[in-house]
Each structure stands twice: as structure tokens, then as C-alpha cells.
Design a protein around this motif. Sequence first.
Motif, mmCIF file in Angstrom:
data_model
loop_
_atom_site.group_PDB
_atom_site.id
_atom_site.type_symbol
_atom_site.label_atom_id
_atom_site.label_comp_id
_atom_site.label_asym_id
_atom_site.label_seq_id
_atom_site.Cartn_x
_atom_site.Cartn_y
_atom_site.Cartn_z
ATOM 1 N N LEU A 231 0.850 -1.191 0.000
ATOM 2 C CA LEU A 231 0.000 0.000 0.000
ATOM 3 C C LEU A 231 0.885 1.239 0.000
ATOM 4 O O LEU A 231 2.009 1.209 0.487
ATOM 5 N N LEU A 232 0.337 2.337 -0.519
ATOM 6 C CA LEU A 232 1.087 3.582 -0.596
ATOM 7 C C LEU A 232 0.137 4.747 -0.382
ATOM 8 O O LEU A 232 -0.943 4.787 -0.971
ATOM 9 N N GLY A 233 0.536 5.691 0.476
ATOM 10 C CA GLY A 233 -0.279 6.870 0.742
ATOM 11 C C GLY A 233 -1.193 6.654 1.938
ATOM 12 O O GLY A 233 -1.018 5.718 2.717
ATOM 13 N N PRO A 234 -2.199 7.531 2.096
ATOM 14 C CA PRO A 234 -3.124 7.401 3.229
ATOM 15 C C PRO A 234 -3.898 6.083 3.155
ATOM 16 O O PRO A 234 -4.406 5.719 2.098
ATOM 17 N N ILE A 235 -3.933 5.384 4.271
ATOM 18 C CA ILE A 235 -4.665 4.114 4.326
ATOM 19 C C ILE A 235 -5.508 4.079 5.594
ATOM 20 O O ILE A 235 -5.369 4.932 6.473
ATOM 21 N N SER A 236 -6.350 3.052 5.692
ATOM 22 C CA SER A 236 -7.193 2.877 6.875
ATOM 23 C C SER A 236 -7.072 1.444 7.376
ATOM 24 O O SER A 236 -6.448 0.593 6.744
ATOM 25 N N ARG A 237 -7.713 1.189 8.485
ATOM 26 C CA ARG A 237 -7.747 -0.158 9.041
ATOM 27 C C ARG A 237 -8.332 -1.139 8.022
ATOM 28 O O ARG A 237 -7.857 -2.272 7.904
ATOM 29 N N ILE A 238 -9.343 -0.700 7.294
ATOM 30 C CA ILE A 238 -9.984 -1.573 6.299
ATOM 31 C C ILE A 238 -8.967 -2.070 5.282
ATOM 32 O O ILE A 238 -9.002 -3.234 4.890
ATOM 33 N N ASP A 239 -8.035 -1.205 4.870
ATOM 34 C CA ASP A 239 -6.990 -1.624 3.928
ATOM 35 C C ASP A 239 -6.135 -2.738 4.526
ATOM 36 O O ASP A 239 -5.762 -3.683 3.834
ATOM 37 N N LEU A 240 -5.821 -2.621 5.804
ATOM 38 C CA LEU A 240 -4.973 -3.616 6.464
ATOM 39 C C LEU A 240 -5.722 -4.917 6.741
ATOM 40 O O LEU A 240 -5.099 -5.951 6.981
ATOM 41 N N GLN A 241 -7.033 -4.864 6.694
ATOM 42 C CA GLN A 241 -7.838 -6.056 6.924
ATOM 43 C C GLN A 241 -8.108 -6.828 5.630
ATOM 44 O O GLN A 241 -8.790 -7.841 5.653
ATOM 45 N N GLN A 242 -7.573 -6.325 4.517
ATOM 46 C CA GLN A 242 -7.727 -6.994 3.227
ATOM 47 C C GLN A 242 -6.489 -7.839 2.945
ATOM 48 O O GLN A 242 -5.395 -7.516 3.380
ATOM 49 N N ALA A 243 -6.685 -8.909 2.160
ATOM 50 C CA ALA A 243 -5.554 -9.756 1.758
ATOM 51 C C ALA A 243 -4.595 -8.934 0.910
ATOM 52 O O ALA A 243 -5.031 -8.049 0.186
ATOM 53 N N PRO A 244 -3.319 -9.150 1.040
ATOM 54 C CA PRO A 244 -2.624 -10.143 1.859
ATOM 55 C C PRO A 244 -2.271 -9.646 3.254
ATOM 56 O O PRO A 244 -1.709 -10.381 4.056
ATOM 57 N N ASN B 273 -4.164 -8.835 5.787
ATOM 58 C CA ASN B 273 -4.983 -9.329 6.892
ATOM 59 C C ASN B 273 -4.336 -10.496 7.626
ATOM 60 O O ASN B 273 -4.595 -10.692 8.812
ATOM 61 N N GLU B 274 -3.471 -11.240 6.953
ATOM 62 C CA GLU B 274 -2.824 -12.375 7.621
ATOM 63 C C GLU B 274 -2.026 -11.919 8.835
ATOM 64 O O GLU B 274 -2.189 -12.441 9.933
ATOM 65 N N TRP B 275 -1.157 -10.930 8.661
ATOM 66 C CA TRP B 275 -0.362 -10.462 9.795
ATOM 67 C C TRP B 275 -1.153 -9.489 10.673
ATOM 68 O O TRP B 275 -0.970 -9.460 11.884
ATOM 69 N N PHE B 276 -2.066 -8.710 10.073
ATOM 70 C CA PHE B 276 -2.813 -7.739 10.866
ATOM 71 C C PHE B 276 -3.748 -8.433 11.855
ATOM 72 O O PHE B 276 -3.729 -8.130 13.052
ATOM 73 N N GLU B 277 -4.566 -9.341 11.374
ATOM 74 C CA GLU B 277 -5.543 -10.004 12.242
ATOM 75 C C GLU B 277 -4.875 -10.844 13.322
ATOM 76 O O GLU B 277 -5.288 -10.798 14.483
ATOM 77 N N SER B 278 -3.832 -11.590 12.963
ATOM 78 C CA SER B 278 -3.169 -12.421 13.976
ATOM 79 C C SER B 278 -2.468 -11.545 15.019
ATOM 80 O O SER B 278 -2.513 -11.845 16.212
ATOM 81 N N GLY B 279 -1.837 -10.448 14.583
ATOM 82 C CA GLY B 279 -1.184 -9.539 15.529
ATOM 83 C C GLY B 279 -2.177 -8.838 16.435
ATOM 84 O O GLY B 279 -1.924 -8.646 17.631
ATOM 85 N N TYR B 280 -3.320 -8.476 15.886
ATOM 86 C CA TYR B 280 -4.368 -7.795 16.663
ATOM 87 C C TYR B 280 -4.949 -8.752 17.707
ATOM 88 O O TYR B 280 -5.058 -8.405 18.881
ATOM 89 N N GLN B 281 -5.312 -9.946 17.286
ATOM 90 C CA GLN B 281 -5.968 -10.908 18.186
ATOM 91 C C GLN B 281 -5.039 -11.397 19.296
ATOM 92 O O GLN B 281 -5.478 -11.604 20.429
#
Length: 171
Positions: free
Chosen positions: A38-51, A53-61
Motif C-alpha cells: 500500500l502507498l499513501g493514506p490508508i485505513s484499518r480496512i486496507d490492512l484487513q484486506q488480503a494479503p 490481513n494475515e499479519w494484521f488479524e493475527s497480531g491484533y488478536q
Amino acid sequence: MKISNIFFFAFLLFCSCDSPNQQPPVEEPTMVIDSSDLLGPISRIDLQQAPFNEWFESGYQSYLPDSAAISNVDLNGVKIMTFMGTWCSDSQREMPHLYKILDEINYPENKLDVIAIDEDKAQPEEEIRKWSIEYVPTIILLKNEIEVGRIVEAPAETLEKDLLQMLEKED
């Protein structure tokens, strides 16, 4: 038309197609960015999308914030600006933790700006230069548009304890 003339014209046509005097087209230099980053302004929704979401969801939980430190973190009147790279292991570790902490204290997500940068730390150029970003993630706390502290790459203790220390210094 004589056969020798046909061969002559065919020979000229063949030679003109592959002339050593032809210059290759000049290509403008372009920055190639991995399309999976990703590049530029992003949101949580962007991080919850593949690919991502693999590291985001596991790190969050899996992250368990320090409840004693979180109970004292008061981000009222504080805006957070974060620079991260989806390609960066430090960002992949710390961003889910930051979101978990902010959720625990009910921090309004519209007061959080997350800017994804490229691996060369060159784009988006204006923001990187303005905030003197050298390493990611960089989490910047702002009060009245003035920087009151930043965490670079990794917290000294934990994110919540470092946030608390920066806020205590400001009071």
C-alpha cells in the motif's frame, strides 16, 4: 517486374526494419512499487484486506495490552500520525498492537492518520520530508498540531507504556 528487382526491394525492406542506426525509444525513469504494498493514506480496512490481513488479524488478536498502563493513557486532544510500510516487519508487528490499544481506549479512528510508504522511503515524498521519516513505523503524537512525541520502529517498553510516558511529559 524482374525477380532481381523483387529481391532487391525485399532486401531493402529487411535492412530498413533492423537498422543499426535506429535509436531505442527513450524511457522516462519510473519508480516501480510492488503492487502488493500500500502507498499513501490508508485505513484499518486496507490492512484487513488480503494479503495484509494475515499479519494484521493475527497480531491484533494475539496482543494483550497492559491494562494498568492503558487505563492511564489519555489521548483526549491528541492526534496520531503514523508512517508504516506493509513490507516492513516492524510495522507488521506494531500496527495491529496500536489499533488494539486505540480500540481499548475508544480512540476515535478519524483522529488517526496512517500513511503507507514505499520500501525506499521515497514516496509519498512530501509527507516523508515534512515529518523527517527515516524508519518505520513512526508513530507521532500531536497536540494542537505540535509534535509532543514519537515512537520510531519499536517502543522502548511497550506501545501503551511509551504513549503514557510521552503524555505524562507533556502535562
